[in-house]
Design a protein around this motif. Structure first.
Motif, short mmCIF file in Angstrom:
data_model
loop_
_atom_site.label_atom_id
_atom_site.label_comp_id
_atom_site.label_asym_id
_atom_site.label_seq_id
_atom_site.Cartn_x
_atom_site.Cartn_y
_atom_site.Cartn_z
N ALA A 1 0.82 -1.21 0.00
CA ALA A 1 0.00 0.00 0.00
C ALA A 1 0.85 1.25 0.00
O ALA A 1 0.41 2.32 -0.46
CB ALA A 1 -0.92 0.00 1.22
N LEU A 2 2.08 1.16 0.52
CA LEU A 2 2.97 2.32 0.60
C LEU A 2 3.72 2.57 -0.70
O LEU A 2 4.37 3.60 -0.85
CB LEU A 2 3.98 2.12 1.74
CG LEU A 2 3.39 1.87 3.13
CD1 LEU A 2 4.51 1.63 4.14
CD2 LEU A 2 2.52 3.04 3.57
N MET A 3 3.61 1.64 -1.65
CA MET A 3 4.31 1.80 -2.93
C MET A 3 3.63 2.79 -3.84
O MET A 3 4.27 3.37 -4.72
CB MET A 3 4.40 0.45 -3.67
CG MET A 3 5.32 -0.56 -3.03
SD MET A 3 5.68 -1.96 -4.14
CE MET A 3 4.04 -2.53 -4.57
N GLY A 4 2.29 2.96 -3.67
CA GLY A 4 1.55 3.78 -4.61
C GLY A 4 1.71 3.24 -6.02
O GLY A 4 1.60 2.03 -6.24
N PRO A 5 2.03 4.09 -6.99
CA PRO A 5 2.19 3.61 -8.37
C PRO A 5 3.57 3.02 -8.66
O PRO A 5 3.81 2.54 -9.77
CB PRO A 5 1.99 4.90 -9.18
CG PRO A 5 2.48 5.99 -8.29
CD PRO A 5 2.11 5.56 -6.90
N GLU A 6 4.45 3.05 -7.68
CA GLU A 6 5.80 2.54 -7.90
C GLU A 6 5.81 1.00 -7.90
O GLU A 6 4.90 0.36 -7.38
CB GLU A 6 6.76 3.06 -6.82
CG GLU A 6 6.81 4.57 -6.71
CD GLU A 6 7.39 5.23 -7.95
OE1 GLU A 6 8.11 4.55 -8.70
OE2 GLU A 6 7.12 6.43 -8.14
N ALA A 7 6.87 0.42 -8.45
CA ALA A 7 7.00 -1.03 -8.48
C ALA A 7 7.74 -1.57 -7.26
O ALA A 7 7.75 -2.78 -7.02
CB ALA A 7 7.73 -1.47 -9.75
N PHE A 8 8.34 -0.66 -6.50
CA PHE A 8 9.16 -1.10 -5.37
C PHE A 8 9.36 0.09 -4.44
O PHE A 8 9.34 1.26 -4.86
CB PHE A 8 10.54 -1.59 -5.88
CG PHE A 8 11.50 -1.96 -4.79
CD1 PHE A 8 11.46 -3.22 -4.20
CD2 PHE A 8 12.45 -1.05 -4.33
CE1 PHE A 8 12.35 -3.57 -3.19
CE2 PHE A 8 13.35 -1.39 -3.33
CZ PHE A 8 13.29 -2.65 -2.76
N GLY A 9 9.53 -0.18 -3.17
CA GLY A 9 9.90 0.86 -2.22
C GLY A 9 8.74 1.74 -1.80
O GLY A 9 7.58 1.33 -1.80
#
Length: 249
Positions: free
Chosen positions: A28-36
């Motif tokens: 849930a903390l990644m948002g639109p990112e693939a990692f982190g």
């Protein structure tokens, strides 16, 4: 619950769940990112947690680490499951520190506590100290899972909710409740507004993993499943206004 454990601001008694534990996955903390971590997403979740606290609700959070490393996924022939799970628990500490800072930036005091002792980084988890933080109006961000391998953060969330005598577990997911089947795969999947623990078991609904759900049932904890992507979804779920599934005793 002993009234001495409820010293929050006036108005908390009017809430359906005066003390809640929110389970936030690492994903849930990644948002639109693939990692982190995706800082705007972390900030949005933190503002929602802060808003709920400002309404008078006592808030604990268990955070996952799947955006950095999921132990069960990397375990294999060259990496023992216990070692991989320990690595995953360390990932949850990183997420907790980020969420703690974001909640404080949103104007509400917060404390990170870890089931794996690392006192130079954050407080070791201790039940009585966590209760004191809650009573003093701090959002308590709990990391390190249960402190033991082979247990999911779902299990850690229900365990902490039972220990801290929370009124409900708010499970933030990527779907707006519990369905009869995967709604992404089955267009005929039926969404449930309310269920009992027994109904969820009888229908074999995957509310949480088996160990977590068994503990929630034994502790008579309500579980609220909702989609975290919606704005202010955590507060809405906690005050009974959001689109969610409520699984109750």
């Amino acid at each position: 619950m002993d009234d001495s454990d409820r010293l929050g601001p006036a108005g908390a008694e009017t809430l359906p769940y005066p003390r809640v534990l929110v389970k936030v996955s690492g994903e849930a903390l990644m948002g639109p990112e693939a990692f982190g971590l995706h800082p705007p997403t972390v900030s949005a979740i933190a503002r929602d947690l802060a808003a709920l606290r400002e309404r008078g609700c006592e808030v604990a959070v268990v955070v996952g680490g799947g955006n950095i490393l999921r132990g069960a996924r990397v375990a294999g022939e060259d990496l023992a499951r216990a070692t991989a799970d320990n690595m995953g628990m360390l990932a949850t500490v990183m997420n907790a520190l980020a969420l703690e800072q974001a909640v404080e930036k949103a104007g509400v005091p917060a404390r990170s506590m870890s089931a794996i002792a690392m006192p130079t980084v954050c407080e070791p988890y201790a039940r009585q100290q966590a209760l004191r933080h809650l009573r003093r109006g701090r959002v308590v961000v709990l990391a390190g899972g249960t402190g033991n391998p082979y247990f999911t953060t779902d299990t850690g969330a229900v365990l902490r909710a039972a220990e801290l005598e929370c009124d409900a577990v708010l499970k933030a997911t990527n779907v707006d409740g519990v369905y009869s089947a995967d709604p992404k795969r089955d267009p005929n999947a039926v969404r449930f507004a309310r269920l009992t623990h027994d109904e969820a078991l009888a229908k074999d609904l995957k509310v949480m993993d088996a160990a977590a759900f068994a503990l929630a049932r034994e502790a008579a904890l309500s579980i609220i499943v909702f989609a975290v992507q919606e704005p202010s979804s955590i507060t809405a779920a906690a005050i009974g206004e959001g689109r969610a599934t409520i699984v109750e005793p």
